[in-house]
Design a protein around this motif. Structure first.
Motif, short mmCIF file in Angstrom:
data_model
loop_
_atom_site.label_atom_id
_atom_site.label_comp_id
_atom_site.label_asym_id
_atom_site.label_seq_id
_atom_site.Cartn_x
_atom_site.Cartn_y
_atom_site.Cartn_z
N ARG A 133 0.85 -1.24 -0.01
CA ARG A 133 0.02 -0.14 0.01
C ARG A 133 0.99 1.32 0.12
NH1 ARG A 133 -4.31 -2.48 3.59
NH2 ARG A 133 -5.70 -3.27 2.15
N PRO A 134 0.49 2.34 -0.70
CA PRO A 134 1.19 3.54 -0.75
C PRO A 134 1.06 4.08 0.60
CG PRO A 134 -0.48 3.49 -2.57
CD PRO A 134 -0.76 1.92 -1.71
N ILE A 135 2.14 4.94 0.80
CA ILE A 135 2.29 5.84 2.13
C ILE A 135 1.93 7.15 1.77
CG2 ILE A 135 3.88 6.61 3.63
CD1 ILE A 135 5.94 4.51 3.01
N LEU A 136 0.93 7.68 2.69
CA LEU A 136 0.31 9.03 2.39
C LEU A 136 1.22 10.12 3.33
CD1 LEU A 136 -2.94 10.24 2.10
CD2 LEU A 136 -2.05 10.85 4.58
N GLU A 137 1.34 11.11 2.86
CA GLU A 137 2.00 12.37 3.54
C GLU A 137 0.90 13.43 3.25
OE1 GLU A 137 5.20 15.20 1.50
OE2 GLU A 137 6.37 13.48 2.73
N LEU A 138 0.90 13.87 4.45
CA LEU A 138 -0.06 14.87 4.41
C LEU A 138 0.69 16.46 3.74
CD1 LEU A 138 -1.75 14.21 7.77
CD2 LEU A 138 -3.04 14.20 5.70
N GLN A 139 0.11 17.39 3.23
CA GLN A 139 0.43 18.64 3.04
C GLN A 139 0.29 19.68 3.90
OE1 GLN A 139 -0.71 20.07 -0.85
NE2 GLN A 139 0.27 18.14 -1.91
N GLU A 140 1.11 20.34 4.01
CA GLU A 140 0.94 21.45 5.42
C GLU A 140 -0.18 22.17 5.26
OE1 GLU A 140 3.49 25.09 7.33
OE2 GLU A 140 4.24 23.96 5.54
N LYS A 141 -0.99 22.26 6.47
CA LYS A 141 -2.02 22.91 6.78
C LYS A 141 -2.16 23.07 8.25
CE LYS A 141 -7.13 22.47 5.93
NZ LYS A 141 -7.15 23.89 5.44
N ASP A 142 -2.76 24.18 8.56
CA ASP A 142 -3.29 24.36 10.05
C ASP A 142 -4.31 23.26 10.35
OD1 ASP A 142 -3.29 25.25 12.80
OD2 ASP A 142 -4.47 27.14 12.22
N HIS A 143 -4.15 22.17 10.67
CA HIS A 143 -4.93 21.14 11.38
C HIS A 143 -4.25 20.33 12.09
CE1 HIS A 143 -7.69 17.63 10.70
NE2 HIS A 143 -8.67 18.41 10.41
N GLU A 144 -4.93 19.72 13.12
CA GLU A 144 -4.45 18.87 14.27
C GLU A 144 -3.79 17.70 13.66
OE1 GLU A 144 -5.84 16.84 18.56
OE2 GLU A 144 -7.19 17.82 17.26
N LEU A 145 -4.60 16.89 12.75
CA LEU A 145 -3.78 15.93 12.19
C LEU A 145 -2.51 15.96 11.44
CD1 LEU A 145 -3.92 12.65 11.56
CD2 LEU A 145 -5.28 13.39 9.42
N TYR A 146 -2.43 17.19 10.83
CA TYR A 146 -1.18 17.45 10.07
C TYR A 146 0.03 17.83 11.18
CZ TYR A 146 2.90 19.93 7.85
OH TYR A 146 3.88 20.41 7.40
N HIS A 147 -0.25 18.54 12.16
CA HIS A 147 0.40 18.71 13.42
C HIS A 147 0.93 17.31 14.04
CE1 HIS A 147 1.53 19.65 17.57
NE2 HIS A 147 1.97 20.60 17.09
N ASP A 148 0.10 16.56 14.28
CA ASP A 148 0.59 15.19 14.86
C ASP A 148 1.34 14.46 13.79
OD1 ASP A 148 -1.10 15.84 16.93
OD2 ASP A 148 -2.36 14.50 16.56
N PHE A 149 0.90 14.47 12.53
CA PHE A 149 1.69 13.84 11.62
C PHE A 149 3.27 14.09 11.57
CE2 PHE A 149 3.42 14.01 7.16
CZ PHE A 149 3.47 12.32 6.98
N ILE A 150 3.37 15.52 11.68
CA ILE A 150 4.91 16.12 12.05
C ILE A 150 5.55 15.84 13.13
CG2 ILE A 150 6.10 18.09 11.64
CD1 ILE A 150 5.18 17.17 8.94
N ASN A 151 4.96 16.21 14.14
CA ASN A 151 5.46 16.20 15.63
C ASN A 151 5.01 14.97 16.39
OD1 ASN A 151 6.38 18.98 15.34
ND2 ASN A 151 4.00 19.56 15.22
N GLY A 152 4.45 14.07 15.86
CA GLY A 152 4.03 12.94 17.08
C GLY A 152 2.88 13.14 17.76
N ILE A 153 2.46 12.04 18.54
CA ILE A 153 1.57 12.32 19.71
C ILE A 153 2.13 11.64 21.01
CG2 ILE A 153 -0.28 12.45 18.15
CD1 ILE A 153 -1.02 9.70 18.72
N SER A 154 1.37 11.92 21.93
CA SER A 154 1.91 11.43 23.16
C SER A 154 1.18 9.88 23.35
CB SER A 154 1.31 12.24 24.38
OG SER A 154 0.01 12.26 24.61
#
Length: 168
Positions: A133-154
């Protein structure tokens, strides 16, 4: 890094082990169609298309991983993206090749639990060799999912999202 993600569920008091992984069986736009439109389209484990009054819509199933702080494996989502006809056809024609040298633009096509509207977030789709399956990369956007994709989650946030997915 810790090897395995595990937590005692606040909903069922069971211990859940392993990094969370949740997937969608179909793109949400397909599920929103009438049975008649769905029956004239196609839905498989990895590909989907249908035709409505706006034309033919093409989708591929992909994976997006959200890093979990301190855990080796991330939170994995199996989601769908819409693709242009040209991208869809290129992907289908090259699905089993050992190397695919082209990525695609796509629109996120599922509503993830926990996050505010994830539908139609802009993405980059990177096919993987040999039918993976392909890997998805979110494009930059002011959205919580993008933030979590870039920075990770606790670990706590990963647990909250996993509990929501498991128990609704």
């Amino acid at each position: 890094m810790a090897g395995i993600f595990s937590f005692k569920c606040s909903s069922c008091d069971e211990i859940h082990e392993g990094s969370p992984s949740f997937g969608f069986n179909a793109p949400d736009p397909y599920l929103e169609q009438s049975e008649e439109i769905q029956s004239k389209g196609k839905l498989s484990d990895d590909l989907c298309y249908y035709e409505d009054e706006d034309g033919i819509h093409y989708f591929a199933r992909v994976t997006v991983e959200i890093p979990i702080h301190g855990i080796e494996d991330g939170f994995l989502w199996g989601v769908w993206v819409s693709l242009s006809k040209a991208s869809y056809e290129h992907y289908v024609n090259n699905f089993t090749k050992e190397e695919i040298d082209q990525g695609y633009f796509g629109w996120f096509s599922n509503y993830l639990p926990y996050y505010s509207n994830t539908y139609a977030l802009a993405t980059n789709v990177y096919p993987q060799a040999n039918g993976k399956r392909p890997i998805l990369e979110l494009q930059e956007k002011d959205h919580e999912l993008y933030h979590d994709f870039i920075n990770g989650i606790s670990i706590t946030k990963a647990q909250k999202i996993a509990e929501l997915c498991i128990h609704g």
